[in-house]
Design a protein around this motif. Structure first.
Motif, short mmCIF file in Angstrom:
data_model
loop_
_atom_site.label_atom_id
_atom_site.label_comp_id
_atom_site.label_asym_id
_atom_site.label_seq_id
_atom_site.Cartn_x
_atom_site.Cartn_y
_atom_site.Cartn_z
N GLU A 95 0.83 -1.20 0.00
CA GLU A 95 0.00 0.00 0.00
C GLU A 95 0.87 1.26 0.00
N LEU A 96 1.90 1.27 0.82
CA LEU A 96 2.80 2.42 0.86
C LEU A 96 3.54 2.59 -0.47
N GLY A 97 3.84 1.47 -1.11
CA GLY A 97 4.53 1.52 -2.39
C GLY A 97 3.77 2.31 -3.44
N ARG A 98 2.47 2.33 -3.34
CA ARG A 98 1.66 3.08 -4.29
C ARG A 98 1.93 4.59 -4.22
N TYR A 99 2.45 5.03 -3.09
CA TYR A 99 2.67 6.46 -2.89
C TYR A 99 4.13 6.88 -3.06
N THR A 100 5.02 5.92 -3.33
CA THR A 100 6.44 6.27 -3.42
C THR A 100 6.77 7.06 -4.67
N THR A 101 5.87 7.12 -5.64
CA THR A 101 6.12 7.94 -6.83
C THR A 101 5.07 9.04 -6.98
N SER A 102 4.45 9.40 -5.87
CA SER A 102 3.46 10.47 -5.88
C SER A 102 4.08 11.77 -6.39
N LYS A 103 3.27 12.60 -6.99
CA LYS A 103 3.75 13.91 -7.45
C LYS A 103 4.03 14.85 -6.28
N THR A 104 3.46 14.54 -5.11
CA THR A 104 3.64 15.38 -3.92
C THR A 104 4.80 14.84 -3.10
N GLU A 105 5.82 15.67 -2.94
CA GLU A 105 7.05 15.21 -2.28
C GLU A 105 6.81 14.72 -0.86
N VAL A 106 5.98 15.41 -0.11
CA VAL A 106 5.74 15.03 1.28
C VAL A 106 5.05 13.66 1.37
N ILE A 107 4.20 13.34 0.42
CA ILE A 107 3.55 12.03 0.38
C ILE A 107 4.59 10.96 0.09
N ARG A 108 5.44 11.22 -0.89
CA ARG A 108 6.52 10.27 -1.21
C ARG A 108 7.40 10.04 0.01
N ASP A 109 7.78 11.12 0.68
CA ASP A 109 8.67 11.01 1.84
C ASP A 109 8.03 10.20 2.96
N ALA A 110 6.74 10.45 3.23
CA ALA A 110 6.05 9.70 4.28
C ALA A 110 6.00 8.22 3.95
N ALA A 111 5.70 7.91 2.70
CA ALA A 111 5.62 6.50 2.29
C ALA A 111 6.99 5.82 2.44
N HIS A 112 8.04 6.50 2.00
CA HIS A 112 9.40 5.94 2.14
C HIS A 112 9.77 5.76 3.61
N ASP A 113 9.47 6.77 4.43
CA ASP A 113 9.84 6.70 5.85
C ASP A 113 9.11 5.57 6.57
N LEU A 114 7.81 5.42 6.29
CA LEU A 114 7.07 4.33 6.94
C LEU A 114 7.55 2.97 6.47
N ARG A 115 7.87 2.85 5.19
CA ARG A 115 8.41 1.58 4.70
C ARG A 115 9.75 1.29 5.36
N ASP A 116 10.56 2.32 5.58
CA ASP A 116 11.84 2.10 6.27
C ASP A 116 11.62 1.58 7.69
N VAL A 117 10.60 2.10 8.38
CA VAL A 117 10.30 1.62 9.73
C VAL A 117 9.89 0.14 9.68
N ILE A 118 9.05 -0.21 8.73
CA ILE A 118 8.62 -1.60 8.58
C ILE A 118 9.83 -2.49 8.26
N ASP A 119 10.69 -2.02 7.37
CA ASP A 119 11.89 -2.79 7.02
C ASP A 119 12.80 -2.98 8.23
N ASP A 120 12.96 -1.93 9.03
CA ASP A 120 13.83 -2.03 10.21
C ASP A 120 13.31 -3.06 11.21
N VAL A 121 12.01 -3.04 11.47
CA VAL A 121 11.47 -3.99 12.46
C VAL A 121 11.53 -5.42 11.91
#
Length: 194
Positions: A95-121
Motif C-alpha cells: 500500500e505504501l509503495g503506491r505512494y512512493t512515486t506520488s507527485k507530492t514530495e511530502v507524500i513520497r517522503d512519508a511512504a518511504h519513511d514508513l516503509r523504512d520503519v517496517i523494514d527495520d522492524v
C-alpha cells in the motif's frame, strides 16, 4: 543482475511483471514470519505520521498512509503484545509503495519513511532468529525492487519510447529522483541504477 538488461531486453510489461514476480516472491519467502512489535517501532511510526500530517495540506492526505501509521502505533501500544504477521507487513508495504512515486514530495517522503520503519522492524526480527544472511539478501532484494519501481515509473512517463520499453538516461534519472527521493538521490543514498 537487475533483470532488465541484455541484447533484446526492453522494459516491456511482460519483462517488468516477470521481474516483479521474481523479486517479490523471494522477498515474501524471507519475511514469512511474525514480527514482534516494539515501542520504538510504534513511536517512530507516530513521529513520521505527525511530521507528515503537519507538513501536508489536508486535501492531499491519503487516508491509507495515516491508517497504516495508526495501525503500527496501535500494535506497538497494545497490551497483549501480539506480533504482526508477515502478511500484514507485506500488505502495508504494498500500500505504501503506491505512494512512493506520488507527485507530492511530502507524500513520497512519508511512504518511504514508513516503509523504512517496517523494514527495520522486519530486519530486527530476522536477526533475533539468527537469520543474518536473510537480512543481507533482503537488503539486496529491496534495492532491486526500488530499481524496478524507477524503471516502471520511467516507462509510464516516457512517451512512446518509454511505453515501448526503450528508456533514456534522462527519463531513468528523473524517475529515480521520484522513487528514491530527491535528497537520497542527491546524496547518492540510493542504488547503482540511480
Amino acid at each position: 543482475e537487475s533483470g532488465y538488461t541484455g541484447p533484446a531486453m526492453r522494459a516491456t510489461p511482460k519483462v517488468l511483471k516477470g521481474t516483479q514476480d521474481r523479486i517479490t516472491g523471494e522477498m515474501n519467502r524471507i519475511v514469512d514470519i511474525d514480527v514482534p512489535v516494539t515501542e520504538k517501532f510504534g513511536t517512530e511510526a507516530l513521529r513520521i505520521a505527525d511530521n507528515y500530517l503537519a507538513e501536508s495540506p489536508g486535501r492531499d492526505l491519503p487516508i491509507s498512509i495515516r491508517n497504516i501509521a495508526r495501525e503500527i502505533a496501535d500494535a506497538a501500544t497494545s497490551p497483549n503484545n501480539a506480533p504482526i504477521s508477515g502478511t500484514l507487513l507485506r500488505k502495508w508495504r504494498t500500500e505504501l509503495g503506491r505512494y512512493t512515486t506520488s507527485k507530492t514530495e511530502v507524500i513520497r517522503d512519508a511512504a518511504h519513511d514508513l516503509r523504512d520503519v517496517i523494514d527495520d522492524v522486519t530486519d530486527d526480527a530476522l536477526r533475533s532468529l539468527g537469520r543474518k544472511e536473510d537480512v543481507a539478501r533482503l537488503s539486496q532484494l529491496r534495492a532491486k525492487y526500488r530499481n524496478l519501481l524507477a524503471v516502471v515509473d520511467a516507462t509510464t512517463r516516457g512517451g512512446r519510447l518509454g511505453a515501448s520499453g526503450v528508456l533514456t538516461p534522462e527519463r531513468v534519472a528523473t524517475s529515480s529522483k521520484r522513487v528514491f527521493g530527491r535528497k537520497n538521490y542527491a546524496m547518492n543514498q540510493s542504488t547503482e541504477l540511480a
